[in-house]
Write a protein that holds these residues in place. Structure first.
Motif, short mmCIF file in Angstrom:
data_model
loop_
_atom_site.label_atom_id
_atom_site.label_comp_id
_atom_site.label_asym_id
_atom_site.label_seq_id
_atom_site.Cartn_x
_atom_site.Cartn_y
_atom_site.Cartn_z
N LYS A 154 7.31 7.60 -1.91
CA LYS A 154 7.24 8.15 -0.56
C LYS A 154 8.30 7.57 0.36
CE LYS A 154 2.38 9.33 -0.75
NZ LYS A 154 1.04 9.15 -0.17
N THR A 177 0.81 -1.20 0.00
CA THR A 177 0.00 0.00 0.00
C THR A 177 0.85 1.26 0.00
OG1 THR A 177 -0.15 -0.04 2.42
CG2 THR A 177 -1.90 -1.14 1.19
N ARG A 178 2.09 1.20 0.43
CA ARG A 178 2.95 2.37 0.50
C ARG A 178 3.56 2.63 -0.87
NH1 ARG A 178 7.99 3.27 4.61
NH2 ARG A 178 8.25 5.47 4.18
N SER A 179 3.51 3.86 -1.32
CA SER A 179 4.05 4.23 -2.61
C SER A 179 5.57 4.23 -2.58
CB SER A 179 3.55 5.62 -3.00
OG SER A 179 4.15 6.04 -4.19
#
Length: 114
Positions: free
Chosen positions: A81, A76-78
């Motif tokens: 980022k 879920t984490r880009s």
């Protein structure tokens, strides 16, 4: 004495071809016959299921559930980022800026560009 090699030109390739054929023909016959005949699909599935059930344990199943939760958080984490993504974007941006600057302030001018 006259030696004619023309009659031997055709014999040597034929002999090599015959030797290769004689060598390769018995390969299927010499294949490993020690393996048992193939089982049915049901028998194979039953073996795999029995092996997997015996190998699984409650502690291992709990570990797999935790591992699945950890990987879902990573997905879920880009990437951009993360610190590595930020550094990557900065390097690409700096490279693009330098390329534009170098193209604008080029000291060597060709006749074709004018």
């Amino acid at each position: 004495m006259t030696v004619r090699l023309s009659q031997w030109r055709g014999a040597l390739p034929r002999a090599v071809l015959l030797a290769a054929a004689v060598t390769l023909i018995p390969l299927p016959v010499l294949a490993d016959a020690s393996q048992p005949a193939p089982q049915t699909i049901r028998g194979s599935i039953a073996k795999v299921v029995a092996r997997e059930v015996a190998a699984s344990s409650p502690a291992r199943a709990a570990g797999q559930e935790r591992g699945a939760a950890d990987t879902s958080q990573l997905e879920t984490r880009s990437f951009f980022k993360t610190p590595a993504g930020i550094i990557c974007l900065a390097v690409v941006g700096a490279g693009t800026a330098y390329a534009l600057y170098a193209a604008k302030n080029d000291r060597i001018h060709s006749v074709a560009r004018k």
